[in-house]
Design an enzyme around this catalytic site. Structure first.
Site: not given
Length: 254
Positions: A158-159
Site C-alpha cells: 500500500y505504501i
C-alpha cells in the site's frame, strides 16, 4: 452575486464512487454544478448514490467498472463523452488496502491486488482520461495518501502503491502541461470511510494510532477530502499542477 457552483458546467469522472470519499465527492460535485459519471464495482451501491444525487435530471450516471481493467476504464470515459460531450476533470479515487500483513508473510495475491487497484487503477484511468483531454485540456486529481510520503505502518505494498500514485501524477503533469492538462495528487489522512469503520469495529484500539500523529487528532469526514478534490478539479486551482496536496489534519506537518 453569481449562484453558480465551483464546478459549474464541468463534466467529471469519479472512480471508487460507491462509498466513502468517492460517494461524498459525487454528491458535492453535483451540488457545485458538475455533471458526473460515477464508477465502481458494486452496482447496487453505485445506483444508490446516483439515485440520491442526480438521477432525476441526469446530472449523475453510473457505470459499473473495475479500474484494474484498462478497457473498462476506456468504456467509462467513452460513456462520459457520449452522455455529456466530454471530460473536463477526473477524480481517480478508487483504492484498496489490507490490514498490514508483514512483508515476509504476505502472499503474492494480496500484493497484486493492492498494487493493481491503487497504482494500475490510476494508470488505467489517467490514460483513458488524458486521451479525451488532449484537445481542450482538463484537470485530473488522484487519491494518494500520507502513506505516499511516509512509512505509516500500513502494509508495504500500500505504501509503495501510494508513492507510485504520486510519481504517476507528477510525470503526467509534466508530460501533458503543453496540452493544458493539470494533474495533482491528494495525500489523504485517516478518513472515516466504510473500510475504516470495518477496521475500527474489529479493532477499536486502532483509533488512537490512526489519529495521534495528526495535529487535529481526529479522523476526517469523507466530504473534507472531497472539498480538496473539488478545488483541484476547478478552475480556481489553475496554477496548481504536479502537486501533492495534504488533506491530513496536519499529519505530514510533524
Amino acid at each position: 452575486m453569481s449562484t453558480q457552483g465551483l464546478l459549474y458546467g464541468k463534466r467529471v469522472v469519479i472512480t471508487g464512487a460507491s462509498s466513502g470519499i468517492g460517494a461524498a465527492a459525487a454528491e458535492l460535485f453535483v451540488r457545485e454544478g458538475a455533471r458526473v459519471v460515477l464508477t465502481a464495482r458494486r452496482k447496487d451501491r453505485l445506483l444508490e448514490v446516483v439515485d440520491t444525487i442526480g438521477a432525476a435530471d441526469r446530472r449523475a450516471i453510473a457505470i459499473v467498472a473495475d479500474v484494474t481493467r484498462a478497457e473498462e476504464m476506456r468504456k467509462v470515459v467513452r460513456t462520459a463523452v457520449e452522455t455529456f460531450g466530454g471530460v473536463d476533470a477526473a477524480f481517480n479515487n478508487a483504492g484498496w488496502t489490507s490490514t498490514g500483513t508483514p512483508m515476509h508473510l504476505m502472499n503474492d495475491e494480496e500484493y497484486d491486488r493492492i498494487m493493481d487497484v491503487n497504482a494500475r487503477g490510476v494508470w488505467n484511468a489517467m490514460r483513458a482520461e488524458i486521451a479525451v483531454m488532449l484537445e481542450d485540456g482538463g484537470s485530473i486529481v488522484n487519491t494518494s495518501s500520507v502513506a505516499g510520503v511516509r512509512a505509516t505502518g500500513s502494509s508495504a505494498p500500500y505504501i509503495a502503491a501510494k508513492h507510485a500514485v504520486i510519481g504517476l501524477s507528477r510525470a503526467a503533469a509534466d508530460e501533458y502541461a503543453a496540452q493544458g492538462i493539470r494533474v495533482n495528487a491528494i495525500a489523504v489522512g485517516s478518513t472515516r470511510t466504510e473500510l475504516m469503520d470495518q477496521v475500527l469495529s474489529d479493532t477499536p484500539s486502532l483509533l488512537k494510532p490512526f489519529t495521534e500523529r495528526s495535529i487535529q487528532q481526529r479522523l476526517a469526514d469523507p466530504v473534507e477530502i472531497a472539498q480538496t478534490a473539488a478545488w483541484l478539479c476547478s478552475d480556481r486551482s489553475s496554477f496548481t499542477t504536479g502537486a501533492v496536496i495534504p488533506a491530513d489534519g496536519g499529519w505530514t506537518a510533524r
